[in-house]
Design an enzyme around this catalytic site. Structure first.
Site, PDB file in Angstrom:
ATOM      1  N   THR A   1      48.050  34.764  33.891  1.00  0.00           N
ATOM      2  CA  THR A   1      47.998  33.509  34.638  1.00  0.00           C
ATOM      3  C   THR A   1      46.688  33.386  35.414  1.00  0.00           C
ATOM      4  OG1 THR A   1      50.407  33.544  34.815  1.00  0.00           O
ATOM      5  CG2 THR A   1      49.249  32.038  36.266  1.00  0.00           C
ATOM      6  N   CYS A   2      46.182  34.495  35.909  1.00  0.00           N
ATOM      7  CA  CYS A   2      44.915  34.453  36.660  1.00  0.00           C
ATOM      8  C   CYS A   2      43.767  34.012  35.757  1.00  0.00           C
ATOM      9  CB  CYS A   2      44.623  35.822  37.276  1.00  0.00           C
ATOM     10  SG  CYS A   2      45.849  36.332  38.492  1.00  0.00           S
ATOM     11  N   THR A   3      43.737  34.535  34.547  1.00  0.00           N
ATOM     12  CA  THR A   3      42.697  34.142  33.597  1.00  0.00           C
ATOM     13  C   THR A   3      42.831  32.663  33.262  1.00  0.00           C
ATOM     14  OG1 THR A   3      42.552  36.377  32.694  1.00  0.00           O
ATOM     15  CG2 THR A   3      41.733  34.580  31.298  1.00  0.00           C
TER      16      THR A   3
END
Length: 168
Positions: free
Chosen positions: A48-50
């Protein structure tokens, strides 16, 4: 927790620039680039961060159109963030909070206790205007939820308009 109307906690931390250089970044010394988007994320190279950082990358022109500057912030080292930025062609600065000072100041700490991971950033977005005031705040307790990018864009647009009106 930092809320709309609060003065943004000032900080100095290492920033990985678009060209990969690592330099010191102090929030109060960069208010001329406001509105500033401070996008906290738990860790580089995670799903999700990417996706979140790549979405900011893909929508950066929308922020730049109103004179806004985006920064991603995580506990990763500057060297990890440099590699993360290179791998994903990120076109904005990434700030390293390895000492967790920003996470503490903005009160966005969370743990993945079941994984034995403690003291990472919650997914959070703050917009800071040219006076150093927080004009938008979004914090999620669910690390799998992304921010409402349109709401962040609108918040930067409003902060930029307010700055323009004050200057007139």
């Amino acid at each position: 927790m930092v809320s709309v109307g609060d003065d943004a906690p000032d900080f100095t931390a290492p920033k990985t620039a678009i060209d990969g250089d690592i330099e010191s970044f102090t929030l109060s010394e960069n208010l001329d680039d406001a509105p500033l988007v401070l996008a906290f994320f738990p860790a580089a190279f995670t799903g999700t961060c990417t996706t979140e950082m790549c979405t900011f990358r893909d929508q950066l022109a929308n922020f730049e159109d109103v004179g806004s500057t985006v920064y991603g912030i995580s506990i990763d080292t500057p060297f990890t963030l440099s590699e993360f930025a290179t791998k994903h062609d990120l076109n904005f600065g990434l700030i390293s909070d390895t000492n967790r000072n920003l996470i503490d100041a903005y009160d966005v700490e969370m743990d993945f206790a079941d994984l034995g991971v403690y003291g990472v950033a919650k997914r959070a977005v703050f917009v800071v205007d040219a006076d150093g005031e927080v004009t938008y705040s979004w914090v999620s307790d669910d690390p799998g939820v992304e921010p409402d990018y349109e709401a962040v864009e609108e918040a930067t647009r409003q902060a930029a308009q307010q700055t323009t009106q004050q200057a007139s």
